[in-house]
Design a protein around this motif. Structure first.
Motif, PDB file in Angstrom:
ATOM      1  N   VAL A 111       0.862  -1.181   0.000  1.00  0.00           N
ATOM      2  CA  VAL A 111       0.000   0.000   0.000  1.00  0.00           C
ATOM      3  C   VAL A 111       0.897   1.228   0.000  1.00  0.00           C
ATOM      4  N   TYR A 112       0.522   2.229  -0.814  1.00  0.00           N
ATOM      5  CA  TYR A 112       1.326   3.453  -0.933  1.00  0.00           C
ATOM      6  C   TYR A 112       0.507   4.637  -0.450  1.00  0.00           C
ATOM      7  N   GLU A 113       1.172   5.594   0.170  1.00  0.00           N
ATOM      8  CA  GLU A 113       0.478   6.766   0.692  1.00  0.00           C
ATOM      9  C   GLU A 113       0.614   7.954  -0.249  1.00  0.00           C
ATOM     10  N   LEU A 114      -0.477   8.717  -0.330  1.00  0.00           N
ATOM     11  CA  LEU A 114      -0.544   9.916  -1.149  1.00  0.00           C
ATOM     12  C   LEU A 114      -0.866  11.067  -0.210  1.00  0.00           C
ATOM     13  N   LEU A 115       0.042  11.983  -0.013  1.00  0.00           N
ATOM     14  CA  LEU A 115      -0.146  13.053   0.952  1.00  0.00           C
ATOM     15  C   LEU A 115      -1.010  14.167   0.375  1.00  0.00           C
ATOM     16  N   PHE A 116      -1.802  14.803   1.236  1.00  0.00           N
ATOM     17  CA  PHE A 116      -2.543  15.983   0.810  1.00  0.00           C
ATOM     18  C   PHE A 116      -2.687  16.919   2.000  1.00  0.00           C
ATOM     19  N   SER A 117      -3.188  18.134   1.727  1.00  0.00           N
ATOM     20  CA  SER A 117      -3.136  19.185   2.736  1.00  0.00           C
ATOM     21  C   SER A 117      -4.338  19.232   3.663  1.00  0.00           C
ATOM     22  N   GLY A 118      -5.359  18.411   3.412  1.00  0.00           N
ATOM     23  CA  GLY A 118      -6.427  18.276   4.383  1.00  0.00           C
ATOM     24  C   GLY A 118      -7.713  19.020   4.095  1.00  0.00           C
ATOM     25  N   LEU A 119      -7.826  19.766   2.990  1.00  0.00           N
ATOM     26  CA  LEU A 119      -9.079  20.438   2.661  1.00  0.00           C
ATOM     27  C   LEU A 119     -10.012  19.463   1.949  1.00  0.00           C
ATOM     28  N   ARG A 120     -11.320  19.723   2.021  1.00  0.00           N
ATOM     29  CA  ARG A 120     -12.310  18.725   1.605  1.00  0.00           C
ATOM     30  C   ARG A 120     -12.098  18.198   0.189  1.00  0.00           C
ATOM     31  N   LEU A 121     -11.902  19.078  -0.780  1.00  0.00           N
ATOM     32  CA  LEU A 121     -11.788  18.612  -2.159  1.00  0.00           C
ATOM     33  C   LEU A 121     -10.352  18.469  -2.629  1.00  0.00           C
ATOM     34  N   LYS A 122      -9.394  18.913  -1.847  1.00  0.00           N
ATOM     35  CA  LYS A 122      -8.020  18.839  -2.306  1.00  0.00           C
ATOM     36  C   LYS A 122      -7.537  17.421  -2.580  1.00  0.00           C
ATOM     37  N   PRO A 123      -7.998  16.390  -1.865  1.00  0.00           N
ATOM     38  CA  PRO A 123      -7.552  15.044  -2.229  1.00  0.00           C
ATOM     39  C   PRO A 123      -7.852  14.704  -3.681  1.00  0.00           C
ATOM     40  N   ILE A 124      -9.052  15.039  -4.161  1.00  0.00           N
ATOM     41  CA  ILE A 124      -9.415  14.737  -5.540  1.00  0.00           C
ATOM     42  C   ILE A 124      -8.656  15.646  -6.496  1.00  0.00           C
ATOM     43  N   ARG A 125      -8.662  16.933  -6.232  1.00  0.00           N
ATOM     44  CA  ARG A 125      -8.086  17.891  -7.166  1.00  0.00           C
ATOM     45  C   ARG A 125      -6.569  17.762  -7.274  1.00  0.00           C
ATOM     46  N   GLU A 126      -5.903  17.613  -6.135  1.00  0.00           N
ATOM     47  CA  GLU A 126      -4.448  17.720  -6.129  1.00  0.00           C
ATOM     48  C   GLU A 126      -3.719  16.393  -6.033  1.00  0.00           C
ATOM     49  N   VAL A 127      -4.310  15.412  -5.381  1.00  0.00           N
ATOM     50  CA  VAL A 127      -3.577  14.181  -5.112  1.00  0.00           C
ATOM     51  C   VAL A 127      -4.158  12.991  -5.850  1.00  0.00           C
ATOM     52  N   VAL A 128      -5.465  12.742  -5.677  1.00  0.00           N
ATOM     53  CA  VAL A 128      -6.074  11.585  -6.316  1.00  0.00           C
ATOM     54  C   VAL A 128      -6.020  11.713  -7.834  1.00  0.00           C
ATOM     55  N   ALA A 129      -6.312  12.897  -8.353  1.00  0.00           N
ATOM     56  CA  ALA A 129      -6.254  13.093  -9.807  1.00  0.00           C
ATOM     57  C   ALA A 129      -4.853  12.831 -10.334  1.00  0.00           C
ATOM     58  N   GLY A 130      -3.850  13.291  -9.601  1.00  0.00           N
ATOM     59  CA  GLY A 130      -2.477  13.030 -10.019  1.00  0.00           C
ATOM     60  C   GLY A 130      -2.143  11.557  -9.988  1.00  0.00           C
ATOM     61  N   ALA A 131      -2.636  10.843  -8.965  1.00  0.00           N
ATOM     62  CA  ALA A 131      -2.385   9.408  -8.871  1.00  0.00           C
ATOM     63  C   ALA A 131      -3.075   8.653 -10.002  1.00  0.00           C
ATOM     64  N   VAL A 132      -4.304   9.070 -10.343  1.00  0.00           N
ATOM     65  CA  VAL A 132      -5.012   8.441 -11.461  1.00  0.00           C
ATOM     66  C   VAL A 132      -4.244   8.660 -12.761  1.00  0.00           C
ATOM     67  N   GLY A 133      -3.766   9.892 -12.954  1.00  0.00           N
ATOM     68  CA  GLY A 133      -2.963  10.162 -14.141  1.00  0.00           C
ATOM     69  C   GLY A 133      -1.710   9.302 -14.186  1.00  0.00           C
ATOM     70  N   HIS A 134      -1.088   9.099 -13.046  1.00  0.00           N
ATOM     71  CA  HIS A 134       0.105   8.251 -12.941  1.00  0.00           C
ATOM     72  C   HIS A 134      -0.212   6.830 -13.409  1.00  0.00           C
ATOM     73  N   ILE A 135      -1.322   6.276 -12.917  1.00  0.00           N
ATOM     74  CA  ILE A 135      -1.704   4.911 -13.286  1.00  0.00           C
ATOM     75  C   ILE A 135      -2.096   4.838 -14.760  1.00  0.00           C
ATOM     76  N   ALA A 136      -2.899   5.809 -15.209  1.00  0.00           N
ATOM     77  CA  ALA A 136      -3.392   5.790 -16.586  1.00  0.00           C
ATOM     78  C   ALA A 136      -2.262   5.911 -17.611  1.00  0.00           C
ATOM     79  N   LYS A 137      -1.167   6.552 -17.217  1.00  0.00           N
ATOM     80  CA  LYS A 137      -0.020   6.698 -18.118  1.00  0.00           C
ATOM     81  C   LYS A 137       0.929   5.515 -18.046  1.00  0.00           C
ATOM     82  N   ASN A 138       0.525   4.483 -17.296  1.00  0.00           N
ATOM     83  CA  ASN A 138       1.308   3.249 -17.174  1.00  0.00           C
ATOM     84  C   ASN A 138       2.693   3.482 -16.588  1.00  0.00           C
ATOM     85  N   LEU A 139       2.801   4.464 -15.708  1.00  0.00           N
ATOM     86  CA  LEU A 139       4.064   4.655 -14.997  1.00  0.00           C
ATOM     87  C   LEU A 139       4.196   3.570 -13.937  1.00  0.00           C
TER      88      LEU A 139
END
Length: 257
Positions: A111-139
């Motif tokens: 399991v890997y951790e994705l850090l974020f700053s704690g605001l309600r939507l920031k996980p999706i906007r700043e961290v989760v979206a980036g992680a999805v892009g990472h996976i979708a690009k086959n990195l």
């Protein structure tokens, strides 16, 4: 031909605000060719048990390579941390609040951790979206974040069993107000061994027959049926939760005769 990455969303955002739209926009901004599938945005606020039940029953219906995102009760457990894992050909991104331990029978290998700053939507906007892009690009998946330690675990409420009895609880009330129990078909068959049974709850008359269809019982009468893997209490053409007063965490008892 571009292969579209499937992303599922399970949240307690509801549909009356802008939260779902903002989340989808952030995901598409990270990777425009995503195919986003809404599982539900109507999880009761902060109900991780309900979210886990929904995800557990849906994820295996999707093709391998699907990314499953859960955003419910983001601030409990290790505050400010989302997790990602790869399990049986699927990717999962969830807050570190114990959902993984409720969804999977066995622990994910890593399991890997994705850090974020704690605001309600920031996980999706700043961290989760980036992680999805990472996976979708086959990195390489092992570069998506730091390997997580001290992952929060929740202990699921397991039925209490004996040679002739199962005592379980209501874990979910569905859209039709059927009461879903934490009693699986496998457990029912293992303990029951084909014997007659009596299912008791609150002070209502016990149910003594397993139905295969909702209309096996007369209109307005209660029944029990396996909706998929879990036993449920329902009323043919009625609302079991409302009419029978059944609530989440209520106890039920099955006695095998």
């Amino acid at each position: 031909m571009t292969v579209m990455t499937i992303v599922t969303l399970t949240t307690d955002f509801g549909l009356q605000d802008y939260y779902v739209g903002a989340a989808k926009g952030a995901l598409l901004n990270a990777h425009p060719s995503l195919q986003i599938v809404d599982i539900t945005h109507n999880i009761k606020n902060h109900d991780i048990v309900g979210a886990a039940y929904i995800l557990k029953n849906v994820w295996q219906n999707f093709p391998e390579g699907t990314i499953h995102i859960v955003s419910v009760q983001n601030y409990s457990g290790n505050r400010g941390r989302f997790l990602s894992t790869y399990h049986r050909g699927h990717y999962f991104i969830c807050p570190d609040n114990g959902i993984f331990s409720l969804v999977f029978e066995e622990k994910p290998e890593k399991v890997y951790e994705l850090l974020f700053s704690g605001l309600r939507l920031k996980p999706i906007r700043e961290v989760v979206a980036g992680a999805v892009g990472h996976i979708a690009k086959n990195l390489p998946f092992d570069t998506i974040g730091l390997e997580a330690t001290d992952v929060v675990e929740k202990i699921a409420f397991h039925p209490v069993i004996s040679s002739a009895q199962i005592r379980g609880t209501v874990i979910h009330i569905d859209q039709y107000e059927n009461a879903i129990l934490n009693i699986t078909r496998a457990l029912f068959d293992k303990v029951g061994r084909g014997r007659p049974f009596s299912l008791s709850f609150k002070r209502h008359d016990p149910i003594t027959r397993l139905s295969h269809y909702y209309n096996d019982a007369p209109v307005g009468e209660s029944l029990c049926i396996f909706n998929s893997d879990n036993l449920e209490i329902a009323i043919n053409m009625g609302s079991a939760s409302e009419l029978l007063g059944i609530r989440i965490d209520d106890m039920v008892q099955i006695d095998f005769l």
